[in-house]
Design a protein around this motif. Structure first.
Motif, PDB file in Angstrom:
ATOM      1  N   PHE A 223      -0.441   0.080  -0.489  1.00 20.12           N
ATOM      2  CA  PHE A 223      -1.286  -0.338  -1.603  1.00 20.12           C
ATOM      3  C   PHE A 223      -1.238   0.695  -2.725  1.00 20.12           C
ATOM      4  N   ASN A 224      -1.067   0.218  -3.967  1.00 25.73           N
ATOM      5  CA  ASN A 224      -1.098   1.089  -5.136  1.00 25.73           C
ATOM      6  C   ASN A 224      -1.840   0.352  -6.243  1.00 25.73           C
ATOM      7  N   GLY A 225      -2.692   1.060  -6.965  1.00 25.13           N
ATOM      8  CA  GLY A 225      -3.525   0.448  -7.987  1.00 25.13           C
ATOM      9  C   GLY A 225      -2.827   0.106  -9.284  1.00 25.13           C
ATOM     10  N   HIS A 226      -1.592   0.525  -9.454  1.00 24.91           N
ATOM     11  CA  HIS A 226      -0.866   0.218 -10.682  1.00 24.91           C
ATOM     12  C   HIS A 226      -0.116  -1.097 -10.522  1.00 24.91           C
ATOM     13  N   VAL A 227       0.387  -1.637 -11.620  1.00 22.26           N
ATOM     14  CA  VAL A 227       1.144  -2.890 -11.587  1.00 22.26           C
ATOM     15  C   VAL A 227       2.566  -2.642 -12.075  1.00 22.26           C
ATOM     16  N   ASP A 228       3.471  -3.515 -11.682  1.00 23.88           N
ATOM     17  CA  ASP A 228       4.864  -3.381 -12.096  1.00 23.88           C
ATOM     18  C   ASP A 228       5.054  -4.104 -13.423  1.00 23.88           C
TER      19      ASP A 228
ATOM     20  N   THR B  94       9.284  -1.844 -14.592  1.00 26.68           N
ATOM     21  CA  THR B  94       9.879  -0.535 -14.338  1.00 26.68           C
ATOM     22  C   THR B  94      10.359  -0.374 -12.903  1.00 26.68           C
ATOM     23  N   GLY B  95      10.098  -1.354 -12.049  1.00 25.15           N
ATOM     24  CA  GLY B  95      10.585  -1.317 -10.680  1.00 25.15           C
ATOM     25  C   GLY B  95       9.731  -0.519  -9.720  1.00 25.15           C
ATOM     26  N   ILE B  96       8.423  -0.343 -10.049  1.00 24.37           N
ATOM     27  CA  ILE B  96       7.606   0.494  -9.154  1.00 24.37           C
ATOM     28  C   ILE B  96       7.351  -0.154  -7.803  1.00 24.37           C
ATOM     29  N   ARG B  97       7.345  -1.472  -7.720  1.00 25.69           N
ATOM     30  CA  ARG B  97       7.148  -2.113  -6.413  1.00 25.69           C
ATOM     31  C   ARG B  97       8.244  -1.648  -5.450  1.00 25.69           C
ATOM     32  N   THR B  98       9.473  -1.693  -5.906  1.00 22.64           N
ATOM     33  CA  THR B  98      10.603  -1.265  -5.080  1.00 22.64           C
ATOM     34  C   THR B  98      10.550   0.237  -4.828  1.00 22.64           C
TER      35      THR B  98
ATOM     36  N   LEU C 249       0.276  -4.399  -5.209  1.00 25.32           N
ATOM     37  CA  LEU C 249       0.026  -3.636  -6.439  1.00 25.32           C
ATOM     38  C   LEU C 249      -1.135  -4.224  -7.227  1.00 25.32           C
ATOM     39  N   GLY C 250      -1.959  -3.354  -7.790  1.00 20.19           N
ATOM     40  CA  GLY C 250      -2.940  -3.714  -8.799  1.00 20.19           C
ATOM     41  C   GLY C 250      -3.982  -4.747  -8.434  1.00 20.19           C
ATOM     42  N   HIS C 251      -4.264  -4.948  -7.176  1.00 16.35           N
ATOM     43  CA  HIS C 251      -5.276  -5.932  -6.787  1.00 16.35           C
ATOM     44  C   HIS C 251      -6.628  -5.232  -6.689  1.00 16.35           C
ATOM     45  N   THR C 252      -7.608  -5.696  -7.454  1.00 11.87           N
ATOM     46  CA  THR C 252      -8.885  -4.979  -7.542  1.00 11.87           C
ATOM     47  C   THR C 252      -9.654  -4.904  -6.232  1.00 11.87           C
TER      48      THR C 252
ATOM     49  N   GLN D 273      -6.633   3.657  -9.363  1.00 11.76           N
ATOM     50  CA  GLN D 273      -5.818   4.780  -9.796  1.00 11.76           C
ATOM     51  C   GLN D 273      -5.708   4.867 -11.313  1.00 11.76           C
ATOM     52  N   GLY D 274      -6.574   4.155 -12.003  1.00 12.24           N
ATOM     53  CA  GLY D 274      -6.541   4.192 -13.454  1.00 12.24           C
ATOM     54  C   GLY D 274      -5.515   3.225 -14.015  1.00 12.24           C
ATOM     55  N   PRO D 275      -5.322   3.257 -15.331  1.00  3.41           N
ATOM     56  CA  PRO D 275      -4.427   2.298 -15.977  1.00  3.41           C
ATOM     57  C   PRO D 275      -2.959   2.565 -15.664  1.00  3.41           C
ATOM     58  N   THR D 276      -2.181   1.494 -15.688  1.00  4.02           N
ATOM     59  CA  THR D 276      -0.732   1.620 -15.570  1.00  4.02           C
ATOM     60  C   THR D 276      -0.211   2.050 -16.926  1.00  4.02           C
ATOM     61  N   ILE D 277       0.494   3.159 -16.972  1.00  7.06           N
ATOM     62  CA  ILE D 277       0.993   3.701 -18.236  1.00  7.06           C
ATOM     63  C   ILE D 277       2.506   3.847 -18.143  1.00  7.06           C
ATOM     64  N   ALA D 278       3.217   2.930 -18.809  1.00  3.73           N
ATOM     65  CA  ALA D 278       4.678   2.942 -18.847  1.00  3.73           C
ATOM     66  C   ALA D 278       5.237   3.206 -17.460  1.00  3.73           C
ATOM     67  N   SER D 279       6.101   4.198 -17.329  1.00  4.46           N
ATOM     68  CA  SER D 279       6.716   4.483 -16.036  1.00  4.46           C
ATOM     69  C   SER D 279       6.088   5.696 -15.352  1.00  4.46           C
ATOM     70  N   ALA D 280       4.868   6.040 -15.710  1.00  2.59           N
ATOM     71  CA  ALA D 280       4.208   7.229 -15.158  1.00  2.59           C
ATOM     72  C   ALA D 280       3.702   7.045 -13.738  1.00  2.59           C
TER      73      ALA D 280
END
Length: 115
Positions: free
Chosen positions: A60-65, A68-72, A93-96, A102-109
């Motif tokens: 589980f990760n709080g950001h969304v794809d 940028t390929g973060i899921r993979t 990813l990103g399901h409340t 983890q805060g907002p998804t910011i580009a590829s950070a």
């Protein structure tokens, strides 16, 4: 099973290894970056990884794809740490109701900040 029910089931289950942290508000943004609109803190621990006794691996990760390929990438990181094929990791990813705040998804950070 609803997302809230899955979270409750994971927290109460036997035969599940969980990687968690105490609930906390989203991190404060770096200067010039958008910030979290809320100081909300969940009542239950944040779940990052769940390993079920049937071999299922949930991550589980709080950001969304956002392309940028973060899921993979995040699934590959979990798989490498557990020494299993990446195909065995189910990434959410990103399901409340399921993922850490983890805060907002910011580009590829995402990889630099939360991997």
């Amino acid at each position: 099973m609803s997302p809230g029910a899955l979270r409750d089931a994971l927290l109460q289950a036997r035969g599940v290894l969980l990687v968690t942290r105490a609930p906390q508000a989203a991190p404060r943004p770096a200067p010039g970056q958008p910030g979290a609109a809320s100081d909300y803190v969940a009542a239950q621990p944040d779940i990052f990884v769940a390993l079920r006794d049937n071999g299922e691996i949930l991550a589980f990760n709080g950001h969304v794809d956002l392309g940028t390929g973060i899921r993979t990438s995040l699934a590959q990181i979990v798989a490498e740490e557990l020494e299993v094929p990446a195909a065995r990791v189910a990434m959410t990813l990103g399901h409340t109701q399921l993922t850490p705040n983890q805060g907002p998804t910011i580009a590829s950070a995402t990889i630099q900040i939360s991997a």
